[in-house]
Design a protein around this motif. Structure first.
Motif, PDB file in Angstrom:
ATOM      1  N   GLY A 135     -28.312  -8.806  13.194  1.00  0.00           N
ATOM      2  CA  GLY A 135     -29.236  -7.702  12.988  1.00  0.00           C
ATOM      3  C   GLY A 135     -30.094  -7.355  14.189  1.00  0.00           C
ATOM      4  N   THR A 136     -30.012  -8.145  15.270  1.00  0.00           N
ATOM      5  CA  THR A 136     -30.821  -7.867  16.453  1.00  0.00           C
ATOM      6  C   THR A 136     -30.590  -6.462  17.010  1.00  0.00           C
ATOM      7  OG1 THR A 136     -30.694 -10.224  16.993  1.00  0.00           O
ATOM      8  CG2 THR A 136     -31.556  -8.762  18.698  1.00  0.00           C
ATOM      9  N   PRO A 137     -29.326  -6.014  17.193  1.00  0.00           N
ATOM     10  CA  PRO A 137     -29.112  -4.661  17.737  1.00  0.00           C
ATOM     11  C   PRO A 137     -29.731  -3.577  16.864  1.00  0.00           C
ATOM     12  CG  PRO A 137     -27.066  -5.915  17.764  1.00  0.00           C
ATOM     13  CD  PRO A 137     -28.036  -6.695  16.948  1.00  0.00           C
ATOM     14  N   VAL A 138     -29.638  -3.738  15.551  1.00  0.00           N
ATOM     15  CA  VAL A 138     -30.198  -2.741  14.642  1.00  0.00           C
ATOM     16  C   VAL A 138     -31.712  -2.723  14.766  1.00  0.00           C
ATOM     17  CG1 VAL A 138     -30.490  -2.088  12.216  1.00  0.00           C
ATOM     18  CG2 VAL A 138     -28.263  -2.862  13.045  1.00  0.00           C
ATOM     19  N   ALA A 139     -32.333  -3.896  14.747  1.00  0.00           N
ATOM     20  CA  ALA A 139     -33.793  -3.977  14.812  1.00  0.00           C
ATOM     21  C   ALA A 139     -34.330  -3.348  16.089  1.00  0.00           C
ATOM     22  CB  ALA A 139     -34.238  -5.433  14.718  1.00  0.00           C
ATOM     23  N   ILE A 140     -33.628  -3.542  17.206  1.00  0.00           N
ATOM     24  CA  ILE A 140     -34.114  -3.045  18.492  1.00  0.00           C
ATOM     25  C   ILE A 140     -33.806  -1.564  18.669  1.00  0.00           C
ATOM     26  CG2 ILE A 140     -33.765  -3.209  20.998  1.00  0.00           C
ATOM     27  CD1 ILE A 140     -33.505  -6.229  20.650  1.00  0.00           C
ATOM     28  N   THR A 141     -32.577  -1.152  18.370  1.00  0.00           N
ATOM     29  CA  THR A 141     -32.208   0.244  18.630  1.00  0.00           C
ATOM     30  C   THR A 141     -32.886   1.217  17.669  1.00  0.00           C
ATOM     31  OG1 THR A 141     -30.188   0.046  17.275  1.00  0.00           O
ATOM     32  CG2 THR A 141     -29.994  -0.369  19.641  1.00  0.00           C
ATOM     33  N   VAL A 142     -33.190   0.770  16.452  1.00  0.00           N
ATOM     34  CA  VAL A 142     -33.875   1.658  15.505  1.00  0.00           C
ATOM     35  C   VAL A 142     -35.219   2.110  16.063  1.00  0.00           C
ATOM     36  CG1 VAL A 142     -35.124   1.700  13.316  1.00  0.00           C
ATOM     37  CG2 VAL A 142     -32.759   0.985  13.357  1.00  0.00           C
ATOM     38  N   VAL A 143     -36.006   1.164  16.569  1.00  0.00           N
ATOM     39  CA  VAL A 143     -37.328   1.545  17.073  1.00  0.00           C
ATOM     40  C   VAL A 143     -37.201   2.372  18.346  1.00  0.00           C
ATOM     41  CG1 VAL A 143     -38.556  -0.363  16.001  1.00  0.00           C
ATOM     42  CG2 VAL A 143     -37.564  -0.689  18.261  1.00  0.00           C
ATOM     43  N   MET A 144     -36.138   2.157  19.117  1.00  0.00           N
ATOM     44  CA  MET A 144     -35.928   2.964  20.309  1.00  0.00           C
ATOM     45  C   MET A 144     -35.525   4.389  19.928  1.00  0.00           C
ATOM     46  SD  MET A 144     -33.998   0.158  22.745  1.00  0.00           S
ATOM     47  CE  MET A 144     -34.067   1.108  24.263  1.00  0.00           C
ATOM     48  N   LEU A 145     -34.747   4.531  18.873  1.00  0.00           N
ATOM     49  CA  LEU A 145     -34.371   5.866  18.405  1.00  0.00           C
ATOM     50  C   LEU A 145     -35.588   6.626  17.889  1.00  0.00           C
ATOM     51  CD1 LEU A 145     -31.041   5.008  16.530  1.00  0.00           C
ATOM     52  CD2 LEU A 145     -31.248   6.347  18.619  1.00  0.00           C
ATOM     53  N   ILE A 146     -36.457   5.929  17.179  1.00  0.00           N
ATOM     54  CA  ILE A 146     -37.688   6.571  16.711  1.00  0.00           C
ATOM     55  C   ILE A 146     -38.551   6.983  17.901  1.00  0.00           C
ATOM     56  CG2 ILE A 146     -39.832   6.195  15.443  1.00  0.00           C
ATOM     57  CD1 ILE A 146     -38.306   4.435  13.516  1.00  0.00           C
ATOM     58  N   ALA A 147     -38.486   6.196  18.986  1.00  0.00           N
ATOM     59  CA  ALA A 147     -39.280   6.506  20.173  1.00  0.00           C
ATOM     60  C   ALA A 147     -38.906   7.853  20.778  1.00  0.00           C
ATOM     61  CB  ALA A 147     -39.102   5.414  21.222  1.00  0.00           C
ATOM     62  N   VAL A 148     -37.644   8.255  20.628  1.00  0.00           N
ATOM     63  CA  VAL A 148     -37.226   9.546  21.185  1.00  0.00           C
ATOM     64  C   VAL A 148     -37.363  10.655  20.152  1.00  0.00           C
ATOM     65  CG1 VAL A 148     -35.690   8.490  22.859  1.00  0.00           C
ATOM     66  CG2 VAL A 148     -34.771   9.160  20.639  1.00  0.00           C
ATOM     67  N   GLY A 149     -38.022  10.362  19.031  1.00  0.00           N
ATOM     68  CA  GLY A 149     -38.371  11.406  18.081  1.00  0.00           C
ATOM     69  C   GLY A 149     -37.433  11.597  16.919  1.00  0.00           C
ATOM     70  N   ILE A 150     -36.455  10.699  16.745  1.00  0.00           N
ATOM     71  CA  ILE A 150     -35.528  10.824  15.624  1.00  0.00           C
ATOM     72  C   ILE A 150     -36.220  10.301  14.360  1.00  0.00           C
ATOM     73  CG2 ILE A 150     -33.309  10.040  14.674  1.00  0.00           C
ATOM     74  CD1 ILE A 150     -32.265   9.931  17.540  1.00  0.00           C
ATOM     75  N   ALA A 151     -36.092  11.029  13.270  1.00  0.00           N
ATOM     76  CA  ALA A 151     -36.741  10.651  12.016  1.00  0.00           C
ATOM     77  C   ALA A 151     -36.277   9.267  11.566  1.00  0.00           C
ATOM     78  CB  ALA A 151     -36.432  11.688  10.937  1.00  0.00           C
ATOM     79  N   PRO A 152     -37.172   8.470  10.984  1.00  0.00           N
ATOM     80  CA  PRO A 152     -36.890   7.060  10.706  1.00  0.00           C
ATOM     81  C   PRO A 152     -35.620   6.764   9.917  1.00  0.00           C
ATOM     82  CG  PRO A 152     -39.213   7.484  10.444  1.00  0.00           C
ATOM     83  CD  PRO A 152     -38.576   8.808  10.679  1.00  0.00           C
ATOM     84  N   VAL A 153     -35.448   7.404   8.757  1.00  0.00           N
ATOM     85  CA  VAL A 153     -34.268   7.097   7.939  1.00  0.00           C
ATOM     86  C   VAL A 153     -32.993   7.491   8.678  1.00  0.00           C
ATOM     87  CG1 VAL A 153     -33.066   7.627   5.787  1.00  0.00           C
ATOM     88  CG2 VAL A 153     -35.533   7.262   5.779  1.00  0.00           C
ATOM     89  N   LYS A 154     -33.041   8.610   9.384  1.00  0.00           N
ATOM     90  CA  LYS A 154     -31.873   9.030  10.169  1.00  0.00           C
ATOM     91  C   LYS A 154     -31.621   8.040  11.304  1.00  0.00           C
ATOM     92  CE  LYS A 154     -31.030  13.353  10.399  1.00  0.00           C
ATOM     93  NZ  LYS A 154     -31.055  14.810  10.672  1.00  0.00           N
ATOM     94  N   ALA A 155     -32.686   7.542  11.920  1.00  0.00           N
ATOM     95  CA  ALA A 155     -32.542   6.541  12.984  1.00  0.00           C
ATOM     96  C   ALA A 155     -31.891   5.271  12.453  1.00  0.00           C
ATOM     97  CB  ALA A 155     -33.910   6.224  13.587  1.00  0.00           C
ATOM     98  N   ALA A 156     -32.301   4.834  11.267  1.00  0.00           N
ATOM     99  CA  ALA A 156     -31.712   3.635  10.657  1.00  0.00           C
ATOM    100  C   ALA A 156     -30.234   3.850  10.363  1.00  0.00           C
ATOM    101  CB  ALA A 156     -32.457   3.284   9.377  1.00  0.00           C
ATOM    102  N   THR A 157     -29.893   5.023   9.845  1.00  0.00           N
ATOM    103  CA  THR A 157     -28.497   5.328   9.539  1.00  0.00           C
ATOM    104  C   THR A 157     -27.637   5.315  10.789  1.00  0.00           C
ATOM    105  OG1 THR A 157     -29.241   6.732   7.704  1.00  0.00           O
ATOM    106  CG2 THR A 157     -26.968   7.001   8.435  1.00  0.00           C
ATOM    107  N   VAL A 158     -28.122   5.951  11.846  1.00  0.00           N
ATOM    108  CA  VAL A 158     -27.384   6.008  13.108  1.00  0.00           C
ATOM    109  C   VAL A 158     -27.194   4.607  13.688  1.00  0.00           C
ATOM    110  CG1 VAL A 158     -27.565   6.766  15.521  1.00  0.00           C
ATOM    111  CG2 VAL A 158     -28.016   8.378  13.666  1.00  0.00           C
ATOM    112  N   ALA A 159     -28.247   3.796  13.674  1.00  0.00           N
ATOM    113  CA  ALA A 159     -28.156   2.444  14.230  1.00  0.00           C
ATOM    114  C   ALA A 159     -27.161   1.587  13.466  1.00  0.00           C
ATOM    115  CB  ALA A 159     -29.533   1.786  14.229  1.00  0.00           C
ATOM    116  N   LEU A 160     -27.142   1.700  12.153  1.00  0.00           N
ATOM    117  CA  LEU A 160     -26.225   0.905  11.339  1.00  0.00           C
ATOM    118  C   LEU A 160     -24.776   1.322  11.565  1.00  0.00           C
ATOM    119  CD1 LEU A 160     -28.270   0.748   8.019  1.00  0.00           C
ATOM    120  CD2 LEU A 160     -27.589  -1.216   9.403  1.00  0.00           C
TER     121      LEU A 160
END
Length: 542
Positions: A135-160
């Motif tokens: 789960g490390t890649p998901v935990a790290i990339t999700v917050v990075m995706l949110i950092a560039v302005g992607i909405a949270p649930v969409k960021a989680a979906t993309v990371a998974l």
């Protein structure tokens, strides 16, 4: 001593398998249909699994509870130990303002969020998966995706969804190394076979990510860079797995893809730049920390530094002497108290022995990376401690979810429920080639780990291959390659993603978004493996 039974229900393997599926069906139905909070769904499914273990499979109640305790502890360490420290690092970059610099840095490569998602979730995520896992890649990339302005649930979906193609070769090839160990098949052959399967998945993942973010319009406008990312990653994965080293396949593929995409973006950019506003309809990012400082002035290198430190430390743990020391001094093996379980063939169940990687574990490496981040950004102990406390508070319900899900997996595995499911699918004769990836998918959906699924079903795949006259290397590799498609909807990884976006309880929403992609890709992959077992694509096999 408790010996697992394959057909405890009326002596029927079919009815026993259907009964064994009930905890998983309960979990997924509660999440996907009734939208029950993940921690409640996980606890309900765990209670059902324990009841079935005791009253149907005949497992002593004490051993069933002991197995649940072992699984729950595994959920705490290493899974939650990794997640807590990964999010702690993020929290420190947030309160110091460096996360805002990181956001600007991605914008300097491309201002388009769809391109940024490919860079972060697919390219950088593959590098993290290559060195770590759980789960490390998901935990790290999700917050990075949110950092560039992607909405949270969409960021989680993309990371998974992005965390699929690299998984079979992740953690420096541990899933395939484990598969080779339990089956006795040559590691190179398994790696080569997986390298002729997963690249076909990888080639399409960037296009799917763009589709998730911006629909058909996104694919139409950014398909060139998505195609470059998918094709380069797949080609590099194929070449390294077949003609190089299994252990460094994802590292080579990740770096090659990152370089290729950045280079391609120097000569090409989307005609229309899409920047969806933060806080879109499907979620609102967590409010900025009250103690957050203004974004400091500094280069991109300092903004990326915590993640570069993580990569460097994980790479260091694989250096010969360091790796040997961590393996001997940083790992404890002990028999879990209260467990006396044999497989149906009379062999001790592997889960009876617990491996505690107190120094070697990914969470410990991340904790050290956090300490180095404190020194680099000159963060005082009080500020770091507050950030750690805030992280723990944020994860309070995730702790319940992850421990319950892992307890469920251990009870199903130790009682024999999971083996009954897999064995039933193996009774389909030559058509088992079609179901072989489904077995691996099931294993990862239950355990959240491709390594665990290979440990659980690797021998089953080889045995079924010998019984049906199929290629054992093909089916064993299909267990690992097909398993990666179950990772995106594993309750464990759903809980990690929900915690990373700061929206505990959103697991059911994320589950519904990834379910169709997981099943659709699995169906296509199962057809591929079936054709590889026939003269149609038999030329692709090792």
């Amino acid at each position: 001593m408790y010996r697992q039974v394959l057909d405890p229900l009326a002596g029927s393997l079919l009815w026993s398998a259907l009964c064994a599926a009930l905890p998983l069906l309960t979990l997924f139905v509660l999440l996907g249909v009734f939208r029950v909070k993940a921690h409640l769904a996980a606890v309900a499914s765990l209670v059902l699994a324990i009841a079935l273990a005791v009253f149907v499979w005949g497992m002593p109640a004490g051993q069933a509870l002991s197995g649940a305790a072992e699984g729950g502890f595994y959920g705490l360490f290493p899974i939650l130990w990794i997640l807590v420290n990964a999010l702690w690092i993020y929290k420190m970059t947030e309160v110091t303002g460096w996360f805002a610099v990181l956001r600007r840095s991605f914008g300097s490569i491309s201002a388009d969020q769809r391109v940024q998602a490919i860079l972060i979730a697919f390219c950088f995520g593959a590098l993290i998966e290559a060195l770590a896992g759980f789960g490390t890649p998901v935990a790290i990339t999700v917050v990075m995706l949110i950092a560039v302005g992607i909405a949270p649930v969409k960021a989680a979906t993309v990371a998974l969804v992005a965390n699929t193609a690299p998984v079979a070769f992740g953690s420096l090839g541990v899933p395939l190394t484990t598969l080779a160990g339990v089956t006795g098949l040559p590691l190179h052959d398994l790696g080569a076979m997986a390298g002729r399967q997963t690249p076909l998945i990888a080639a399409f993942i960037p296009l799917i990510l763009v589709l998730l973010l911006d629909g058909r319009r996104g694919v139409r406008e950014t398909w060139p860079v998505a195609a470059v990312a998918g094709l380069v990653f797949g080609l590099a994965q194929f070449l390294c797995a077949n003609f190089g080293s299994v252990e460094i396949t994802d590292i080579v593929a990740g770096i090659a893809t990152l370089v290729a995409v950045v280079g391609f973006l120097r000569v090409w950019q989307p005609r229309t730049v899409r920047q969806a506003p933060a806080g879109a309809a499907d979620g609102t990012p967590e409010a900025a920390d009250a103690d957050a400082e203004p974004a400091p002035q500094g280069g991109a290198l300092l903004a990326f530094a915590p993640y570069l430190i993580i990569c460097a430390l994980f790479a260091l743990t694989q250096v010969g002497p360091v790796k040997d020391w961590l393996t001997t001094e940083g790992t404890l093996h002990f028999t879990w108290p209260g467990l006396h379980v044999e497989t149906p063939t009379g062999q001790p169940a592997s889960a009876v022995t617990f491996k505690l990687e107190h120094l070697k574990g990914g969470g410990t490496v991340l904790f050290l990376a956090g300490l180095l981040t404190m020194a680099l950004y000159r963060i005082g102990p009080r500020t770091a401690a507050r950030a750690y406390g805030a992280t723990l508070h944020r994860l309070r319900w995730t702790v319940v979810t992850v421990t319950a899900v892992l307890a469920l997996a251990w009870v199903m595995n130790l009682s024999g429920q999971t083996v009954s499911l897999g064995t039933a699918l193996a009774q389909t004769g030559t058509a088992f080639a079609l179901f072989s990836p489904i077995v691996g998918w099931l294993g990862v959906a239950v355990t959240g780990s491709d390594t665990s699924a290979n440990s659980l079903f690797g021998v089953l795949q080889v045995t079924a291959a010998h019984q049906t006259g199929l290629n054992p290397t093909l089916l064993a590799a299909a267990n690992s390659s097909g398993g990666v498609l179950g990772k995106m909807l594993s309750p464990q990884n759903l809980a990690v993603a929900a915690a990373a976006i700061g929206l505990p309880g959103s697991e059911s929403t994320i589950f519904r978004r990834v379910l169709g992609w997981s099943l659709g890709l699995l169906a296509a992959f199962a057809l591929l493996v079936y054709l590889q077992s026939t003269p149609v694509l038999g030329w692709m096999t090792v």
